[in-house]
Structure formats: C-alpha cells, structure tokens
Design an enzyme around this catalytic site. Structure first.
Site, PDB file in Angstrom:
ATOM      1  N   GLU A 189      35.464  12.224  -0.322  1.00 47.65           N
ATOM      2  CA  GLU A 189      34.153  12.839  -0.577  1.00 47.65           C
ATOM      3  C   GLU A 189      34.285  14.363  -0.592  1.00 47.65           C
ATOM      4  O   GLU A 189      33.564  15.047  -1.319  1.00 47.65           O
ATOM      5  CB  GLU A 189      33.137  12.351   0.468  1.00 47.65           C
ATOM      6  CG  GLU A 189      32.719  10.914   0.166  1.00 47.65           C
ATOM      7  CD  GLU A 189      32.300  10.091   1.363  1.00 47.65           C
ATOM      8  OE1 GLU A 189      32.081  10.653   2.445  1.00 47.65           O
ATOM      9  OE2 GLU A 189      32.201   8.860   1.209  1.00 47.65           O
ATOM     10  N   ASN A 199      34.182   6.988  10.843  1.00 49.63           N
ATOM     11  CA  ASN A 199      33.721   8.177  10.127  1.00 49.63           C
ATOM     12  C   ASN A 199      32.222   8.041   9.871  1.00 49.63           C
ATOM     13  O   ASN A 199      31.802   7.309   8.983  1.00 49.63           O
ATOM     14  CB  ASN A 199      34.485   8.292   8.793  1.00 49.63           C
ATOM     15  CG  ASN A 199      33.979   9.441   7.958  1.00 49.63           C
ATOM     16  OD1 ASN A 199      33.312  10.347   8.461  1.00 49.63           O
ATOM     17  ND2 ASN A 199      34.294   9.427   6.664  1.00 49.63           N
ATOM     18  N   HIS A 235      39.314  13.884   2.993  1.00 52.24           N
ATOM     19  CA  HIS A 235      38.519  12.695   2.633  1.00 52.24           C
ATOM     20  C   HIS A 235      38.117  12.813   1.166  1.00 52.24           C
ATOM     21  O   HIS A 235      37.817  13.909   0.681  1.00 52.24           O
ATOM     22  CB  HIS A 235      37.280  12.608   3.543  1.00 52.24           C
ATOM     23  CG  HIS A 235      36.583  11.289   3.425  1.00 52.24           C
ATOM     24  ND1 HIS A 235      35.751  10.996   2.370  1.00 52.24           N
ATOM     25  CD2 HIS A 235      36.620  10.183   4.202  1.00 52.24           C
ATOM     26  CE1 HIS A 235      35.301   9.756   2.514  1.00 52.24           C
ATOM     27  NE2 HIS A 235      35.812   9.232   3.619  1.00 52.24           N
ATOM     28  N   LYS A 254      30.302  10.197   8.678  1.00 54.49           N
ATOM     29  CA  LYS A 254      29.878  11.041   7.547  1.00 54.49           C
ATOM     30  C   LYS A 254      28.675  11.895   7.977  1.00 54.49           C
ATOM     31  O   LYS A 254      28.642  12.335   9.118  1.00 54.49           O
ATOM     32  CB  LYS A 254      29.579  10.192   6.310  1.00 54.49           C
ATOM     33  CG  LYS A 254      30.672   9.157   6.037  1.00 54.49           C
ATOM     34  CD  LYS A 254      30.562   8.551   4.682  1.00 54.49           C
ATOM     35  CE  LYS A 254      31.537   7.389   4.579  1.00 54.49           C
ATOM     36  NZ  LYS A 254      31.890   7.054   3.223  1.00 54.49           N
ATOM     37  N   GLY A 266      32.422   2.863   0.344  1.00 50.59           N
ATOM     38  CA  GLY A 266      30.973   2.751   0.268  1.00 50.59           C
ATOM     39  C   GLY A 266      30.470   1.817  -0.816  1.00 50.59           C
ATOM     40  O   GLY A 266      29.274   1.788  -1.112  1.00 50.59           O
ATOM     41  N   SER A 313      35.241   0.147   2.643  1.00 46.37           N
ATOM     42  CA  SER A 313      34.379  -1.037   2.812  1.00 46.37           C
ATOM     43  C   SER A 313      34.929  -2.046   3.821  1.00 46.37           C
ATOM     44  O   SER A 313      34.801  -3.260   3.631  1.00 46.37           O
ATOM     45  CB  SER A 313      34.104  -1.712   1.456  1.00 46.37           C
ATOM     46  OG  SER A 313      33.341  -0.841   0.639  1.00 46.37           O
ATOM     47  N   GLU A 324      42.721   5.261   1.203  1.00 44.80           N
ATOM     48  CA  GLU A 324      41.327   4.931   0.932  1.00 44.80           C
ATOM     49  C   GLU A 324      41.072   4.999  -0.575  1.00 44.80           C
ATOM     50  O   GLU A 324      40.784   6.077  -1.111  1.00 44.80           O
ATOM     51  CB  GLU A 324      40.410   5.936   1.634  1.00 44.80           C
ATOM     52  CG  GLU A 324      40.525   5.927   3.141  1.00 44.80           C
ATOM     53  CD  GLU A 324      39.216   6.336   3.780  1.00 44.80           C
ATOM     54  OE1 GLU A 324      38.679   5.544   4.547  1.00 44.80           O
ATOM     55  OE2 GLU A 324      38.719   7.435   3.470  1.00 44.80           O
TER      56      GLU A 324
HETATM   57  C1  PEP Z   1      35.166   6.308   4.658  1.00 40.95           C
HETATM   58  O1  PEP Z   1      34.195   7.037   4.612  1.00 40.95           O
HETATM   59  O2  PEP Z   1      36.271   6.775   4.983  1.00 40.95           O
HETATM   60  C2  PEP Z   1      35.002   4.896   4.332  1.00 40.95           C
HETATM   61  C3  PEP Z   1      36.065   4.134   4.314  1.00 40.95           C
HETATM   62  O3  PEP Z   1      33.734   4.470   4.056  1.00 40.95           O
HETATM   63  P1  PEP Z   1      33.233   2.942   3.917  1.00 40.95           P
HETATM   64  O4  PEP Z   1      33.833   2.179   5.054  1.00 40.95           O
HETATM   65  O5  PEP Z   1      31.751   3.030   3.989  1.00 40.95           O
HETATM   66  O6  PEP Z   1      33.742   2.442   2.613  1.00 40.95           O
END
Ligand code: PEP
Length: 256
Positions: free
Chosen positions: A96, A7, A94, A9, A172, A212, A166
C-alpha cells in the site's frame, strides 16, 4: 519461532476501540507466547497507549513504517530512532505504501538498514501485482524487490529480518494465494537471501505469507515447510478471528 503479525493499517479511528482490540488479542495471545511470537502494528497515534497494555505480556509492538533519517527537516516522518527501545518491529515496503505513496525499492532499502541500525526487527514486504502474476513474472518481480531491499544488509542482520511475501492481488481481496504458489515464492525468497548475504542468513531469516489470511485458511499456509508465519491485515481487526489465527499457528508449529 513462528511470527504472527497484525497489520491494523489505518484502523481503528477511535482510541478506545484500539485498546479494546488489543486487550481482546492479548487475552488469547499471551497463552501462546512460548510457541508463537505475536506482534501488533497499530497506527502511530495508538502506539504509546498500546505499549502500556502490552508491557510485560510477551506480545510485541511494531510500527507500520519509519523514515530512514534519524532526525531533521522531514515534516510528517517518524524516525527509527524515535521508535527504538519501545517498538520491537517495523513494517517496511508494504504494497500500500509502494503503490499509493510511490515508495521505491531504494527507499525500502534505506528504511530497512536504518531500522536495523536502531536494533529493531524489520518485516520487509514484497509482492507481485495481478498483471505481473498473470504474465508469469512473479518470480522476477519478487527477486528484484528482495535484491534491491536488501542492498544495504549483511548476514549480521538476518536474525532481525523477516521478509513477507504478499501478492498485491491477495491483499484485502478475500482471495488468498494458492499455498503451492506461496510455497514456491517463499522458497525463491530464501534462495535469493542466500545468494545475497549467505546460506547461514537464508536459514535465519524468517519468511511469512500475507494476503487475505483468516482463521479458515491460516493452516494451509503455516503448515508449509518454509513458512515462518503470517502477516494479517483485515482479519487482525477482529480479536476473536486473530486469536484463532494465533492458536492454529501455535498448534501447527507445536507439532513440528
Ligand atoms: C496486509 O495488509 O499486509 C494484508 C495481508 O492484508 P489482508 O490480510 O487484509 O489481505
């Protein structure tokens, strides 16, 4: 087959950088395409040029969101019908989008069924916030999101359905979830899917961990018995790092 999803983003800002990144990923990912499904989710403006780079490579392409209607007066939205045929996957719900843009469970459910109806695979994201985790209510939150998100789905959808756990507090932040916690939540997700659309579907649906994930910790997640892969954000913007994540996943699943 496990799925490793990138992803991106809202990155990168430059079209040339996006092409460089996908070429870097491709150089390694195509060598593992028989053991790991790799899917790249760039921002909408880069989808077309990246689809040309990925053509015939075995590496899949996906969008980071879609709308639930097919066409009409919905300024700024992109319908699954527009993505159908050249995007294999779409991410829906997601955190976000849920948190920054106010996307509700009902919207997630409508988008999910619309995308599945256009023959796309859906990665539906669910996850608890830090205060919910600390209050011990992660399970209830995740169960409610899965139940609401799958409201319009049936067992027939299960082969194209992926649910990514998640935790919001892991996205992040550099602080991934404890693999034991991720395992218990992924087991819960599969149980909820079974209750909703049947035991056969619960086996077919793929369940991912995201939050992460990097080349140092990926093994601790993909080696979990119920984990079908990972959804990677930040680390997917570094071709070498992401390629390593793909390689480790291929090795772990190759030994199963
Ligand atoms: C994500 O955006 O789905 C995600 C898991 O981000 P990150 O790996 O940066 O935590």
């Amino acid at each position: 087959m496990p799925l490793v999803a990138a992803n991106w983003k809202m990155n990168p800002n430059d079209a040339g950088d996006a092409l460089d990144l996908v070429r870097g990923v491709l150089s390694v990912a195509r060598g593992h395409a028989d053991r790991v499904e790799v899917a790249i989710f760039p921002p909408f403006p880069w989808l077309l040029s990246i689809s040309e780079v990925l053509a015939e490579s075995g590496v899949k392409l996906g969008a980071q969101d879609c709308f639930w209607e097919t066409s009409g007066a919905y300024t700024g939205e992109v319908s699954p019908a527009m993505l159908k045929g050249w995007c294999d996957w779409v991410i829906i719900g997601h955190s976000e989008r849920r948190i920054v843009l106010g996307e509700t469970d009902e919207m997630v459910a409508k988008k999910t069924v619309a995308a599945l109806g256009c023959d796309m695979g859906v990665i539906m994201c669910v996850g608890d916030r830090i205060e919910q985790y600390e209050a011990g209510s992660s399970d209830q939150v995740v169960e409610a999101q899965v139940t609401a998100g799958l409201a319009n789905c049936s067992a027939d959808d299960s082969a194209r359905l992926v649910i990514a756990y998640e935790p919001v507090w892991a996205i992040g932040t550099g602080k991934s979830a404890d693999p034991e916690h991720a395992y218990r939540t992924m087991r819960l997700i599969r149980r909820v899917v079974g209750d909703l659309i049947g035991a056969g579907a619960a086996k077919k649906v793929r369940v991912l961990y995201g939050g992460s994930v990097n080349s140092s910790n990926v093994e601790s997640f993909v080696e979990l018995p119920l984990c079908d892969g990972v959804l990677v954000g930040g680390a997917s913007l570094d071709a070498a790092e992401f390629a390593h994540i793909v390689k480790v996943t291929a090795e772990v699943y190759g030994h199963r």
